[in-house]
Structure formats: structure tokens, C-alpha cells
Design an enzyme around this catalytic site. Structure first.
Site, PDB file in Angstrom:
ATOM      1  N   ARG A 133       1.920   0.928  -9.751  1.00 53.94           N
ATOM      2  CA  ARG A 133       1.379   1.165  -8.202  1.00 53.94           C
ATOM      3  C   ARG A 133       1.358   2.722  -8.042  1.00 53.94           C
ATOM      4  NH1 ARG A 133       4.006  -3.527  -5.319  1.00 53.94           N
ATOM      5  NH2 ARG A 133       2.515  -5.081  -5.747  1.00 53.94           N
ATOM      6  N   PRO A 134       0.523   3.501  -8.194  1.00 55.91           N
ATOM      7  CA  PRO A 134       0.695   5.037  -8.049  1.00 55.91           C
ATOM      8  C   PRO A 134       0.829   5.592  -6.850  1.00 55.91           C
ATOM      9  CG  PRO A 134      -1.587   4.202  -8.064  1.00 55.91           C
ATOM     10  CD  PRO A 134      -0.945   3.061  -8.218  1.00 55.91           C
ATOM     11  N   CYS A 135       2.213   5.212  -6.341  1.00 49.40           N
ATOM     12  CA  CYS A 135       2.660   6.013  -4.956  1.00 49.40           C
ATOM     13  C   CYS A 135       2.898   7.587  -5.214  1.00 49.40           C
ATOM     14  CB  CYS A 135       3.794   5.177  -4.627  1.00 49.40           C
ATOM     15  SG  CYS A 135       5.408   5.215  -6.015  1.00 49.40           S
ATOM     16  N   HIS A 136       3.012   8.062  -6.690  1.00 48.50           N
ATOM     17  CA  HIS A 136       3.147   9.368  -6.845  1.00 48.50           C
ATOM     18  C   HIS A 136       1.728  10.112  -6.572  1.00 48.50           C
ATOM     19  CE1 HIS A 136       1.135   7.614 -10.624  1.00 48.50           C
ATOM     20  NE2 HIS A 136       0.603   8.908 -10.579  1.00 48.50           N
ATOM     21  N   ARG A 137       1.032   9.450  -6.187  1.00 47.18           N
ATOM     22  CA  ARG A 137      -0.543   9.950  -5.636  1.00 47.18           C
ATOM     23  C   ARG A 137      -0.404  10.352  -4.159  1.00 47.18           C
ATOM     24  NH1 ARG A 137      -3.901   6.039  -9.676  1.00 47.18           N
ATOM     25  NH2 ARG A 137      -3.135   6.878 -11.475  1.00 47.18           N
TER      26      ARG A 137
END
Length: 182
Positions: A133-137
């Protein structure tokens, strides 16, 4: 039963945690994916079973992601968290590879206003599926890298891997690196 394994990655040894039924035949999905030193990361517990084979598809997709050949994960995972957290996490899954959005944009997508915007940041910080789940984005409205449970260096690495414009190493939390804070 809770099962776990480790997978090597550019972020460090990732801990993969999942659940399977008592018969061990049916996986209910990935529960957590974390790295050493990550805030809120689970710790292997007594009674958990080491089961590297249970995560073959997860490892294959992570390898392809880090090799630059996978841009979207397709994995079964156990849905945890509150209704609000799950709405925020679903919004994360819709952020395209190599792109970034602000915390405010995520808040608008889930209908959070006022104090709800802060709750969005908290929900993002509690995302149990790092990378998948790309929370880094998610970045600050000013383009700065902000808050990442696994550390801003890892966030920068992931954004750089994806070729995201916000991967600029000179911008962190709204200040230029090497410039004294006021």
C-alpha cells in the site's frame, strides 16, 4: 494461525506476517509487511509459525517491484483497521506508480475535513502493508517528504526507484538539507 517469513529487499529484511486457517491449506492473506526499525512494526511472537513458502507470491511481487518490472501489487491481504483507516488505505492503493499526492488530496478523496485531515495522516502512518500500500507516495502539500514510519531515507529510496519527482533529496519536511532551521 499466524505465519511469518523474511524477505531481503533494498529496505532491509522485510518481515511478512499473514494468517492461515487451522488446516494450513487456505491463506487469508498478508496482515503486515514491515522493515527493521519501522515505527509500530510487529515483532515475531511465540506461537507464530515460520512459513517462508506461504509468502512465495508476495516475495515474487516484491522482487519484481524492486527490479522495476512491477508497478502495482495484486496480493490477497487480511483487511485490518477501522472503517476510516480502510478508506484511507484504499485511497493509497489508487495512487499511480511514480506519482505523488499530498495528505490533503487523500483527505479530500475520503471526505475528511478539518480535524479529519490529521486523522488521515495518522491512518497513513498506521498502514500495516509497507510498499504494497504505497503510503510512500504521499508527500506534503509543499512537495516535501514528510512522515514515513520506515524513515524518510527509505521513502526517498522508494520514490527514487519509481522515478517520482518528489524524490529530490534536497527537500525534506519543507526545508533544504544543509540549511539551518529558523
Amino acid at each position: 494461525m499466524t505465519v511469518y517469513a523474511y524477505a531481503d529487499s533494498p529496505l532491509g529484511a522485510m518481515l511478512l506476517v499473514g494468517r492461515e486457517d487451522d488446516a494450513g491449506a487456505r491463506r487469508t492473506g498478508l496482515v503486515s509487511l514491515s522493515v527493521p526499525g519501522q515505527k509500530g512494526a510487529p515483532v515475531v511472537q511465540d506461537g507464530w509459525r515460520h512459513a517462508p513458502g506461504a509468502f512465495a507470491d508476495v516475495v515474487a511481487q516484491l522482487t519484481a517491484y524492486f527490479d522495476g518490472t512491477l508497478t502495482r501489487f495484486d496480493l490477497p491481504y487480511a483487511d485490518t483497521g477501522t472503517d476510516f483507516q480502510r478508506r484511507v488505505w484504499r485511497a493509497l492503493e489508487d495512487i499511480p506508480y511514480g506519482e505523488t499526492v499530498s495528505y490533503g488530496q487523500i483527505a479530500a478523496l475520503v471526505g475528511a475535513t478539518g480535524a479529519g485531515v490529521r486523522a488521515v495522516g495518522t491512518a497513513i502512518g498506521r498502514n500495516p502493508l509497507l510498499v504494497v500500500r504505497p503510503c510512500h507516495r504521499v508527500i506534503g502539500a509543499d512537495g516535501a517528504l514528510r512522515g514515513y514510519a520506515a524513515g524518510l531515507d527509505r521513502k526517498r529510496l522508494l520514490l527514487g526507484l519509481e522515478g517520482a519527482a518528489a524524490a529530490d533529496p534536497s527537500v525534506v519536511a519543507g526545508a533544504l538539507v544543509g540549511t539551518p532551521s529558523p
